[in-house]
Design an enzyme around this catalytic site. Structure first.
Site, short mmCIF file in Angstrom:
data_model
loop_
_atom_site.label_atom_id
_atom_site.label_comp_id
_atom_site.label_asym_id
_atom_site.label_seq_id
_atom_site.Cartn_x
_atom_site.Cartn_y
_atom_site.Cartn_z
N HIS A 22 0.86 -1.18 0.00
CA HIS A 22 0.00 0.00 0.00
C HIS A 22 0.90 1.23 0.00
CE1 HIS A 22 -3.93 1.87 0.52
NE2 HIS A 22 -3.37 2.71 1.38
N ASP A 198 -5.25 12.35 -2.00
CA ASP A 198 -4.64 12.62 -0.70
C ASP A 198 -3.16 12.86 -0.94
OD1 ASP A 198 -3.82 12.83 1.89
OD2 ASP A 198 -4.37 10.80 2.49
N GLU A 224 -7.18 16.23 -0.25
CA GLU A 224 -6.88 16.06 1.17
C GLU A 224 -5.46 16.52 1.49
OE1 GLU A 224 -6.77 12.38 4.43
OE2 GLU A 224 -7.79 12.14 2.51
N ASP A 249 -6.54 16.89 7.29
CA ASP A 249 -6.31 15.59 7.91
C ASP A 249 -5.17 15.69 8.91
OD1 ASP A 249 -6.09 12.96 8.64
OD2 ASP A 249 -5.16 12.30 6.78
N LYS A 273 -10.73 11.09 12.65
CA LYS A 273 -9.98 9.87 12.96
C LYS A 273 -9.92 9.69 14.47
CE LYS A 273 -7.18 9.84 8.76
NZ LYS A 273 -5.81 9.87 8.18
N GLU A 327 -13.80 6.15 4.80
CA GLU A 327 -12.83 5.26 4.14
C GLU A 327 -12.46 4.12 5.08
OE1 GLU A 327 -8.65 6.71 3.96
OE2 GLU A 327 -9.56 8.68 4.26
#
Length: 373
Positions: A22, A198, A224, A249, A273, A327
């Site tokens: 990732h 992002d 983002e 964020d 978050k 997400e």
């Protein structure tokens, strides 16, 4: 119930394999590492929580190793003997004794909520005020870095009705290369999908001026954290000029950050978050600040596994509106589970169980197998 005490609090580092690497702007994840927190109470009820970071210290101030060490040496001993059902008092005790450590505190608060929900026979969402929905639409991150592969992956997700919102991690490559990659994917998917990016703070302001214009002109729905969280005046300027909404964020490292961002007009969307706010209860305070200021909300993730994902989901389903969805796809990146009931995703959404607590049970054998020794 007032006489139920916390008897022990343990933290275990777990390494789980993922379906693919990732790729983020600052780090490429080859596996997901999480800290599983277990709170054992005097009535034999156990609550579970999770503290997970993206890339460890490459992303923020806490790593799995530091989370475990601080829980074992400092935070856990502070709570042993305290009332298990008084979560407010427990978290205030931690906040007074230890600055920061929001990831560790989030996992502890989640475990306390899970135990209280089991004790009272209520899902965690009901402890947080009550759910107003049973599911949350979930975005998927396209992170291979290969344009053709990302398009094929998105088209497969659309056909499966698993995701119709896609986020692209950019910023590590030259600006024009990243812009070309994003625009090609948006053109391929058209109106069938929402495409977002992002940047993880990797642009300077001059790059962001160019990048936001190109992305906005080409139908990208959301940008983002394009620049450093430290450049507050730059965030204000970008938020005023960008055709695509700007989402904060990394700028939100605590509830107080949310207040100052809202006061300055530095973003039109907040990513929520639980790990960065200190828990499900804490993240709802950030949401309340945003709602009062007319700022839209997005349910973010640190790519937690199932435990952390459902802790977030129980908070998010209590919110009046999540304009930009969520997400919460972390469990879908994993090839292995440590709980007996994997989360359910269908019709583009995560289904949030109505079982007491978080609605999960640990698979002890698999937990032991993947625990770090």
């Amino acid at each position: 119930m007032n006489h139920v005490r916390i008897e022990s609090l343990t933290a275990t580092i777990v390494d789980l394999p993922t379906i693919r690497p990732h790729k983020l702007a600052m780090h490429t994840m080859q596996q997901q590492t999480m800290v599983v927190i277990r709170v054992r109470c005097s009535d034999d009820i156990e609550g579970i929580g999770e503290s997970t970071t993206i890339g460890g210290l490459a992303y923020g101030n806490e790593s799995p190793e530091s989370i475990k060490q601080n829980i074992d040496s400092h935070l856990g001993p502070l709570l042993v003997g305290e009332e298990a059902s008084n979560i407010n008092a427990a978290m205030q005790r931690l906040d007074k004794a230890a600055k920061g450590n929001t990831f560790a505190k989030s996992g502890i608060e989640s475990a306390l909520l899970d135990a209280l929900g089991k004790r009272m026979g209520l899902p965690v969402s009901e402890l947080l005020g009550g759910r107003v929905r049973d599911s949350l639409e979930v975005a998927w991150t396209l992170a291979s870095g290969d344009t053709a592969r990302d398009i094929a992956e998105a088209e497969q997700m659309l056909e499966m009705r698993r995701h119709r919102i896609f986020k692209l991690k950019i910023g590590a490559n030259p600006l024009e290369q990243d812009l070309k990659h994003v625009v090609a994917i948006k053109r391929a998917l058209g109106d069938a999908a929402s495409v977002r990016v992002d940047v993880n703070q990797y642009w300077d302001e001059s790059q962001a001026i160019r990048g936001c214009k190109v992305l906005g002109d080409n139908g990208i729905d959301l940008i983002e954290q394009p620049i450093s969280r430290i450049n507050r005046s730059g965030q204000v300027r970008l938020n005023q000029m960008s055709l695509a909404p700007i989402m904060a964020d990394e700028s939100i490292e605590c509830v107080e950050d949310a207040f100052s961002l809202a006061a300055d007009g530095a973003a039109s969307v907040f990513a929520l978050k639980i790990a960065k706010n200190g828990g499900p209860r804490a993240v709802l305070r950030t949401a309340q600040i945003a709602e009062a200021a007319g700022i839209a909300l997005y349910g973010g993730t640190m790519l937690e596994g199932t435990i952390g994902t459902l802790a977030s989901a129980h908070a998010f389903i209590t919110l009046k509106q999540l304009t930009w969805a969520t997400e919460l796809f972390g469990p879908l990146l994993l090839t292995e589970e440590i709980v007996t009931e994997p989360p359910v995703y269908h019709d583009f959404a995560l289904q949030v169980p109505r079982i007491p607590g978080l609605g999960l049970t640990l698979d002890e054998d698999r937990l032991a197998h993947f625990s770090r020794r």
